[in-house]
Design a protein around this motif. Structure first.
Motif, PDB file in Angstrom:
ATOM      1  N   UNK A   1       4.267 -14.487  -8.792  1.00 16.17           N
ATOM      2  CA  UNK A   1       2.818 -14.340  -8.892  1.00 16.17           C
ATOM      3  C   UNK A   1       2.255 -13.376  -7.854  1.00 16.17           C
ATOM      4  N   UNK A   2       1.165 -12.699  -8.251  1.00 17.76           N
ATOM      5  CA  UNK A   2       0.342 -11.879  -7.374  1.00 17.76           C
ATOM      6  C   UNK A   2       1.096 -10.731  -6.712  1.00 17.76           C
ATOM      7  N   UNK A   3       2.011 -10.128  -7.440  1.00 20.45           N
ATOM      8  CA  UNK A   3       2.634  -8.894  -6.973  1.00 20.45           C
ATOM      9  C   UNK A   3       1.735  -7.734  -7.398  1.00 20.45           C
ATOM     10  N   UNK A   4       1.239  -6.972  -6.462  1.00 20.83           N
ATOM     11  CA  UNK A   4       0.354  -5.867  -6.809  1.00 20.83           C
ATOM     12  C   UNK A   4       0.503  -4.737  -5.799  1.00 20.83           C
ATOM     13  N   UNK A   5       0.010  -3.574  -6.181  1.00 19.52           N
ATOM     14  CA  UNK A   5       0.144  -2.385  -5.338  1.00 19.52           C
ATOM     15  C   UNK A   5      -1.161  -1.609  -5.331  1.00 19.52           C
ATOM     16  N   UNK A   6      -1.542  -1.148  -4.157  1.00 16.43           N
ATOM     17  CA  UNK A   6      -2.663  -0.227  -4.015  1.00 16.43           C
ATOM     18  C   UNK A   6      -2.077   1.167  -3.812  1.00 16.43           C
ATOM     19  N   UNK A   7      -2.277   2.033  -4.804  1.00 14.89           N
ATOM     20  CA  UNK A   7      -1.776   3.401  -4.739  1.00 14.89           C
ATOM     21  C   UNK A   7      -2.899   4.302  -4.239  1.00 14.89           C
ATOM     22  N   UNK A   8      -2.701   4.911  -3.094  1.00 12.56           N
ATOM     23  CA  UNK A   8      -3.707   5.778  -2.493  1.00 12.56           C
ATOM     24  C   UNK A   8      -3.417   7.219  -2.923  1.00 12.56           C
ATOM     25  N   UNK A   9      -4.413   7.869  -3.521  1.00 13.33           N
ATOM     26  CA  UNK A   9      -4.260   9.234  -4.051  1.00 13.33           C
ATOM     27  C   UNK A   9      -5.300  10.152  -3.404  1.00 13.33           C
ATOM     28  N   UNK A  10      -5.081  10.587  -2.182  1.00 22.54           N
ATOM     29  CA  UNK A  10      -6.130  11.324  -1.467  1.00 22.54           C
ATOM     30  C   UNK A  10      -6.294  12.781  -1.863  1.00 22.54           C
ATOM     31  N   UNK A  11      -5.332  13.347  -2.626  1.00 22.64           N
ATOM     32  CA  UNK A  11      -5.378  14.793  -2.853  1.00 22.64           C
ATOM     33  C   UNK A  11      -5.472  15.213  -4.312  1.00 22.64           C
ATOM     34  N   UNK A  12      -5.750  14.307  -5.231  1.00 18.15           N
ATOM     35  CA  UNK A  12      -5.942  14.703  -6.624  1.00 18.15           C
ATOM     36  C   UNK A  12      -7.322  15.353  -6.728  1.00 18.15           C
ATOM     37  N   UNK A  13      -7.323  16.654  -6.963  1.00 15.27           N
ATOM     38  CA  UNK A  13      -8.563  17.422  -6.896  1.00 15.27           C
ATOM     39  C   UNK A  13      -9.618  16.898  -7.872  1.00 15.27           C
ATOM     40  N   UNK A  14      -9.200  16.589  -9.101  1.00 14.40           N
ATOM     41  CA  UNK A  14     -10.160  16.161 -10.125  1.00 14.40           C
ATOM     42  C   UNK A  14     -10.819  14.838  -9.777  1.00 14.40           C
ATOM     43  N   UNK A  15     -10.190  14.053  -8.923  1.00 13.87           N
ATOM     44  CA  UNK A  15     -10.698  12.723  -8.609  1.00 13.87           C
ATOM     45  C   UNK A  15     -11.609  12.695  -7.388  1.00 13.87           C
ATOM     46  N   UNK A  16     -11.886  13.855  -6.818  1.00 13.63           N
ATOM     47  CA  UNK A  16     -12.821  13.866  -5.688  1.00 13.63           C
ATOM     48  C   UNK A  16     -14.225  13.470  -6.156  1.00 13.63           C
ATOM     49  N   UNK A  17     -14.539  13.802  -7.404  1.00  9.27           N
ATOM     50  CA  UNK A  17     -15.810  13.390  -8.003  1.00  9.27           C
ATOM     51  C   UNK A  17     -15.658  11.968  -8.537  1.00  9.27           C
ATOM     52  N   UNK A  18     -16.530  11.071  -8.107  1.00  8.30           N
ATOM     53  CA  UNK A  18     -16.364   9.668  -8.501  1.00  8.30           C
ATOM     54  C   UNK A  18     -16.475   9.470 -10.001  1.00  8.30           C
TER      55      UNK A  18
ATOM     56  N   UNK B   1       0.855  -1.173   0.000  1.00  9.67           N
ATOM     57  CA  UNK B   1       0.000   0.000   0.000  1.00  9.67           C
ATOM     58  C   UNK B   1       0.897   1.231   0.000  1.00  9.67           C
ATOM     59  N   UNK B   2       0.680   2.117  -0.963  1.00 12.46           N
ATOM     60  CA  UNK B   2       1.547   3.262  -1.156  1.00 12.46           C
ATOM     61  C   UNK B   2       0.715   4.529  -1.214  1.00 12.46           C
ATOM     62  N   UNK B   3       1.140   5.553  -0.490  1.00 14.11           N
ATOM     63  CA  UNK B   3       0.467   6.842  -0.539  1.00 14.11           C
ATOM     64  C   UNK B   3       1.187   7.766  -1.512  1.00 14.11           C
ATOM     65  N   UNK B   4       0.434   8.341  -2.413  1.00 12.12           N
ATOM     66  CA  UNK B   4       0.941   9.317  -3.370  1.00 12.12           C
ATOM     67  C   UNK B   4       0.207  10.637  -3.129  1.00 12.12           C
ATOM     68  N   UNK B   5       0.936  11.662  -2.723  1.00 12.06           N
ATOM     69  CA  UNK B   5       0.292  12.929  -2.417  1.00 12.06           C
ATOM     70  C   UNK B   5       0.332  13.891  -3.602  1.00 12.06           C
ATOM     71  N   UNK B   6       0.152  13.359  -4.791  1.00  9.26           N
ATOM     72  CA  UNK B   6       0.059  14.209  -5.978  1.00  9.26           C
ATOM     73  C   UNK B   6      -1.206  15.051  -5.905  1.00  9.26           C
ATOM     74  N   UNK B   7      -1.134  16.224  -6.494  1.00  6.86           N
ATOM     75  CA  UNK B   7      -2.286  17.121  -6.543  1.00  6.86           C
ATOM     76  C   UNK B   7      -2.953  17.139  -7.911  1.00  6.86           C
ATOM     77  N   UNK B   8      -2.183  16.811  -8.941  1.00  3.93           N
ATOM     78  CA  UNK B   8      -2.672  16.879 -10.314  1.00  3.93           C
ATOM     79  C   UNK B   8      -2.762  15.476 -10.921  1.00  3.93           C
ATOM     80  N   UNK B   9      -3.650  15.314 -11.886  1.00  2.00           N
ATOM     81  CA  UNK B   9      -3.833  14.023 -12.556  1.00  2.00           C
ATOM     82  C   UNK B   9      -2.544  13.579 -13.236  1.00  2.00           C
TER      83      UNK B   9
END
Length: 353
Positions: free
Chosen positions: A146-163, A117-125
């Motif tokens: 096998x089964x190497x995967x990552x969940x990238x958490x992007x809490x601050x991308x403004x455009x993505x606040x709208x689902x 699980x990785x946090x990315x504090x990007x602001x822009x898309x």
């Protein structure tokens, strides 16, 4: 005094939520800051190159080596604040998704220490794309494990606040397209890049992401599967965008008019999150995914959406290599049916209380 834009990375892989610990690519909280004048010149491709350089050099800390520190200095963010995002999503996955066995692959991946699980504090898309691109290349470097995967958490991308906007981007990126034309509700999407050079760089990033990984969307307001309050009644009409033209080619597309029907033939199999309908002028009834139905207004979300409602906006990167294993399609279809029945039963129980 010059405003700076920072990307911080927080990596959690199998850590105890009660005792947060940073475990990034080379063992430190990662921070990248680019002054606005430099950002305008280099755009998203330069940011991706910087991320890739940092991940490939064991001697370079994202906090900054002596040579790189002037470029990488940025605003200070407390470790606990960064940890919260990754910790929240990891805890939700473990306590909800894994406990309810909604995704058996997540449990297997976590058990083998290959789900992070990785946090990315990007602001822009475009900056989020650069980060996800770097992570997709890291996953590709894992080879055939096998089964190497990552969940990238992007809490601050403004455009993505709208689902709907976020969902449109994920669907476009899964097809290698950097910017969707619009959302499923017909809202136009502005291009986040300016200039031919920036656009071509953005295109290259997203194409590479699509080649390496499939993206699965998670959002606090996830509402992909909708239906009228009374359900889809036989004889009612819907508009179908089965090619998802509103997202990929024409945001103003009105859809194909269709009539909802009860399935009467064995060759028309209606699965979970699907309806049976016949297009006007069509040769016969077919099954259609609810994802293709253009919302008319007043719909309610199906309970199935709950399994994608993470506490923060997140993108799960699944290597396409892992989607080519034997039996994956059959297993996925069986899981989709089981999960749909599980949430439908949960909704029934709630209504009876």
């Amino acid at each position: 005094s010059c405003p700076a834009l920072s990307l911080l990375v927080f990596d959690r892989r199998g850590t105890n939520p009660k005792t947060p610990a940073a475990v990034p690519w080379n063992g430190a909280i990662s921070q990248i800051a680019m002054h606005e004048d430099l950002r305008r010149k280099l755009a998203s491709l330069a940011l991706a190159a910087l991320l890739l350089a940092a991940t490939s050099l064991d001697t370079l800390s994202f906090v900054g080596s002596r040579n790189w520190r002037p470029l990488l200095q940025g605003r200070h963010l407390p470790r606990q604040a960064v940890d919260t995002y990754a910790c929240d999503v990891e805890e939700w996955v473990r306590e909800f998704v894994m406990t309810q066995q909604l995704c058996p692959w997540a449990g297997r991946s976590a058990a083998s220490g290959r789900l992070r699980f990785v946090t990315c504090l990007a602001l822009e898309v475009s900056e989020a794309a650069a980060f996800i691109h770097a992570e997709s290349l890291r996953l590709a470097s894992e080879g055939r494990r096998e089964l190497c995967s990552t969940v990238v958490v992007c809490p601050h991308v403004e455009a993505w606040r709208d689902f709907d906007m976020f969902d449109a981007y994920m669907k476009a990126w899964n097809r290698g397209k950097p910017v969707p034309k619009g959302t499923r509700r017909g809202l136009l999407v502005a291009n986040p890049c300016q200039g031919d050079c920036s656009q071509s760089s953005f295109q290259a990033l997203v194409e590479n992401i699509s080649e390496e990984c499939s993206l699965v969307a998670f959002h606090p307001r996830f509402e992909r599967w909708l239906c009228p309050p009374e359900g889809f009644l036989a004889g009612s009409t819907v508009r179908i965008d089965f090619m998802q033209k509103r997202i990929h080619s024409d945001a103003n597309f009105q859809g194909e008019l269709a009539v909802v029907m009860e399935p009467q033939h064995e060759d028309v199999q209606v699965g979970p999150r699907e309806i049976c309908a016949q297009l006007h002028g069509g040769s016969g009834p077919s099954s259609w995914n609810l994802d293709c139905i253009i919302p008319a207004g007043g719909e309610i979300p199906l309970p199935d959406n709950l399994m994608h409602r993470a506490p923060h906006v997140a993108v799960h990167l699944i290597r396409r290599l892992d989607l080519m294993t034997d039996g994956i399609v059959t297993e996925a279809n069986e899981l989709r049916l089981r999960n749909s029945q599980y949430f439908a039963a949960g909704a029934d129980r709630s209504e009876k209380k």
